[in-house]
Motif scaffolding. Sequence first.
Motif, PDB file in Angstrom:
ATOM      1  N   ALA A 190      -6.832   2.198  -3.559  1.00  0.00           N
ATOM      2  CA  ALA A 190      -7.824   1.722  -4.527  1.00  0.00           C
ATOM      3  C   ALA A 190      -7.247   0.578  -5.367  1.00  0.00           C
ATOM      4  O   ALA A 190      -7.947  -0.384  -5.688  1.00  0.00           O
ATOM      5  N   HIS A 191      -5.962   0.705  -5.689  1.00  0.00           N
ATOM      6  CA  HIS A 191      -5.328  -0.362  -6.486  1.00  0.00           C
ATOM      7  C   HIS A 191      -5.405  -1.698  -5.751  1.00  0.00           C
ATOM      8  O   HIS A 191      -5.703  -2.738  -6.348  1.00  0.00           O
ATOM      9  N   THR A 192      -5.165  -1.658  -4.427  1.00  0.00           N
ATOM     10  CA  THR A 192      -5.195  -2.928  -3.674  1.00  0.00           C
ATOM     11  C   THR A 192      -6.631  -3.386  -3.405  1.00  0.00           C
ATOM     12  O   THR A 192      -6.897  -4.575  -3.370  1.00  0.00           O
ATOM     13  N   LEU A 193      -7.554  -2.433  -3.231  1.00  0.00           N
ATOM     14  CA  LEU A 193      -8.955  -2.793  -2.956  1.00  0.00           C
ATOM     15  C   LEU A 193      -9.564  -3.555  -4.127  1.00  0.00           C
ATOM     16  O   LEU A 193     -10.409  -4.425  -3.941  1.00  0.00           O
TER      17      LEU A 193
ATOM     18  N   VAL B  45       0.837  -1.214   0.000  1.00  0.00           N
ATOM     19  CA  VAL B  45       0.000   0.000   0.000  1.00  0.00           C
ATOM     20  C   VAL B  45       0.865   1.255   0.000  1.00  0.00           C
ATOM     21  O   VAL B  45       0.493   2.275  -0.579  1.00  0.00           O
ATOM     22  N   ASP B  46       2.000   1.188   0.673  1.00  0.00           N
ATOM     23  CA  ASP B  46       2.919   2.318   0.681  1.00  0.00           C
ATOM     24  C   ASP B  46       3.051   2.794  -0.763  1.00  0.00           C
ATOM     25  O   ASP B  46       3.263   1.964  -1.672  1.00  0.00           O
ATOM     26  N   SER B  47       2.926   4.093  -1.010  1.00  0.00           N
ATOM     27  CA  SER B  47       2.807   4.552  -2.396  1.00  0.00           C
ATOM     28  C   SER B  47       4.012   4.133  -3.239  1.00  0.00           C
ATOM     29  O   SER B  47       3.864   3.782  -4.416  1.00  0.00           O
ATOM     30  N   GLU B  48       5.207   4.127  -2.618  1.00  0.00           N
ATOM     31  CA  GLU B  48       6.419   3.764  -3.371  1.00  0.00           C
ATOM     32  C   GLU B  48       6.396   2.297  -3.781  1.00  0.00           C
ATOM     33  O   GLU B  48       6.719   1.941  -4.913  1.00  0.00           O
ATOM     34  N   HIS B  49       6.036   1.449  -2.827  1.00  0.00           N
ATOM     35  CA  HIS B  49       6.057   0.001  -3.100  1.00  0.00           C
ATOM     36  C   HIS B  49       4.892  -0.395  -3.981  1.00  0.00           C
ATOM     37  O   HIS B  49       5.005  -1.307  -4.796  1.00  0.00           O
TER      38      HIS B  49
END
Length: 415
Positions: free
Chosen positions: A290-293, A168-172
């Motif tokens: 949102a990407h992970t959801l 979730v961390d934006s970088e990872h």
Amino acid sequence: MNAPAASVPAARGRHLPPSPDRPRSITVLGATGSIGRTTLALVAERPELYRVEALTAQRNAAALAALARAHRARLAVVGDPAAYRELAEALAGSGVETAAGEAALVEAATRPAEWVMAGIVGLAGLAPTLAALERGAIVAIANKEPLVSAGPLVLETAQRAGAVLLPVDSEHNAIFQALAGSPIETVERLILTASGGPFRTATLEEMAAATPERAVAHPNWSMGAKISVDSATMMNKGLEIIEAERLFGIAEAAIEVVVHPQSIVHSLVAFKDGSLLAQLGAPDMRIPIAHTLAWPGRLATSAPRLDLLAVGRLDLEPPDPRRFPALELARRALRRGGAAPTILNAANEVAVAAFLARRIGFLDIVRTVESVLESLPDTPTGSLEAVLACDREARRSALARIAGGPPGGHRGEEG
Ligand code: NDP
């Protein structure tokens, strides 16, 4: 080197994106925090896609109860038993089950939700995160401290259970997206971008006098207090180097950090053929969450769109090791391995809390971490109990140092 647990193409086929015909059941650990609230705000935009199983907080019972009612959660848990009465009263007659205590946090993570947001702050999130992984859930992991402190344990648990770890961390998250399933063997370097935080251009004298209010005032991101202070010392980026090593199974030397004040390019992957792939977007946690959801699909969201012409330029500069020694300290801990990252994380959690309580100055945070890291020997960290024992010892050592006075004699201004 660890196996790249974040890129789990094998698990792709086992999970379908949420749809109105097949809503995804979700649990949010740390629901009242910055990550938790943002997750639930996204869920509120598309309620037909999600069903909320469990929500947790530590002591903010009123906020948790309001979220549990609004999202019709089945279970609401506070970690602090002292907050239980308020939670139970606020949810009386709502049909939401309530519970309290550390075991109840683990129970919340054990409930059968397909997707779990690990949004607790600090190593306190380790046991619930392991519980979610152990039953093979999709775990969206914002809570970086367990990855830093107990990386091998978290990864082994995920792999053994066939769980999916989504960064979730934006970088990872950016790296995960840029990799798009490519094997890590095709990668030459990962480039983590760093905003530089509120003290990017500050002098050491200004940093020595920094108050908690100034340190948490991040120029681009709105986040909880602990990660905001970590961004100000750049320990956050140090923790993220360790997080990247864990998640993507790449050597420390192949992870580069560049300061990028606009926080538009969230990180990059340099492939062996010379290609450089990046993920860009507005600095808004709704986008990676949102990407992970929706994973392995995509969610239409109200997150701000990036207007590249309005941005106009993207600046990049090297980090300054003199003003931000936390970066090299974290690299050292990662190279040393064993208990060193556990010690680094524990001492940092204690030092950040002491700074926020105005007990030490800003520059004392990293000095405290360094002196604890230098003084403690390696101990086993192969099990949950071993990690927690090592963590307790490092916390004790950090607290003793803080009680004994600041290592460098610097104190922050009061007020
Ligand atoms: P916050 O401080 O805003 O929220 C923390 C959440 O955890 C709250 O729900 C809090 O409950 C709960 N909590 C606090 N202490 C405990 C505990 N001892 N046991 C159980 N629950 C606890 O943090 P953030 O949302 O900012 O950060 C969460 C995690 O995500 C951190 O690890 C951070 O590094 C990471 N992260 C955060 C980003 C962000 O944008 N905020 C970006 C990338 C990573 P209560 O409200 O009751 O105190």
